[in-house]
Motif scaffolding. Structure first.
Motif: not given
Length: 335
Positions: A224-230
């Motif tokens: 999830r955090d990678n989705g936000a960061a992307a």
């Protein structure tokens, strides 16, 4: 004092030996009143099932092994739950092992004590290859889950990654979206989920005459955090996009959160879609458009295939390959 036997339990409960066995093996289709009589007799007599002796006599433990990479991932957690229920209905229990996508852990699951405790294995390999599995799988049945290894020697149950991703992309294009960002790509991967879903996305763009733009592809691991960061990276770089396709739902949910806190309206400014149809997708705000990849069918077919091998109903030397059907779940985030 003589040890209490299953025969003693059957006599006390007024049922057959088979019924006692069915209760001990947790078969689902037993009348509640009958089950209670047997359980009461077991408690009253102090009967303890000797699973070791039973497995030595029959050569079967009625246990199945399940190896997944990460049980904290919602898709794997939901799949494990469905697999356990499907096995329980057929009188089997499931032992679960987490490999953490470590090659040594995957190898140990194939040939260590875990394998000896179980009659067959459901396995999602991410780090080891087909030759390693072929050399270490032993004689007990094995069914692979997922798409990292497509090999005719192994039984496999998977989903229609490419077709489903193409259908979802076509839905976004039909809604007027032309700049569809993809988050969660794995550039080095062709056979796995990320590679197949990206292939489906590209095929749908080509079919619709929409040019492919590599600037819209954001590689990252599926958290999830990678989705936000992307998405933050795309917004900060100034790349224009009017939709986001998260290659799984947790990426899409992370992306949607970032868009909303940045003041980007979903779906008015940017549509968001995911893949997996985890429970949370329905309850997000806005609710998440996604692909339902046939998780129930995957669970039923994989347990059914493994038990057909264990119980001798499927004797083909060739691997059986099953692809579950999928459906689009169109919700508020990408109507």
């Amino acid at each position: 004092m003589m040890a209490v036997t299953m025969n003693d339990v059957a006599r006390a409960a007024g049922v057959s030996l088979k019924t006692v066995s069915n209760v001990l093996n947790d078969y689902e289709f037993i009348r509640p009143a009958t089950k209670k009589r047997v359980q009461d007799a077991i408690a009253e007599l102090g009967y303890e099932a000797n699973l070791t002796a039973r497995s030595l006599r029959s050569g079967k433990t009625r246990m199945l092994g399940l190896v997944l990479s990460d049980l904290s991932a919602p898709y794997y957690a939901e799949l494990a739950s469905r697999l356990m229920k499907a096995a329980s209905r057929r009188g089997y229990r499931v032992l679960v092992e987490q490999s953490d996508a470590v090659a040594e852990a995957e190898i140990n699951a194939l040939q260590g004590p875990f394998r000896q405790l179980t009659d067959g294995l459901l396995f999602t390999p991410l780090m080891i290859d087909a030759e390693t599995i072929a050399g270490r799988q032993g004689r007990k049945p094995l069914v692979l889950l997922g798409e990292h290894i497509l090999d005719p020697r192994f039984d496999l149950v998977t989903m229609k990654n490419e077709e489903a991703a193409a259908a979802l992309t076509a839905h976004l294009v039909a809604a007027g979206r032309r700049r569809i960002a993809v988050i969660g790509a794995h550039p080095e991967e062709s056979a796995g989920s990320a590679g197949l879903r990206l292939n489906g996305y590209r095929a749908a763009l080509e079919q619709a005459g929409v040019p492919f733009d590599p600037a819209l592809i954001a590689p990252c691991e599926w958290r999830r955090d990678n989705g936000a960061a992307a998405v933050a990276g795309l917004l900060d770089s100034g790349v224009q996009f009017d939709a986001v396709f998260g290659l799984n739902d947790v990426l899409a949910l992370g992306a949607m959160h970032e868009l909303l806190i940045r003041g980007v309206r979903v779906p008015a400014d940017v549509a968001v879609a995911g893949f997996d149809d985890i429970d949370e997708a329905r309850f997000a705000s806005p609710s998440l458009t996604t692909v339902s990849p046939g998780m129930e069918e995957i669970a039923e077919r994989s347990i059914g295939l493994l038990l057909d091998r264990i119980e001798g109903r499927e004797e083909s030397g060739e691997g059986v390959h099953v692809e579950a059907g999928f459906s689009l779940q169109v919700r508020e985030s990408a109507p």
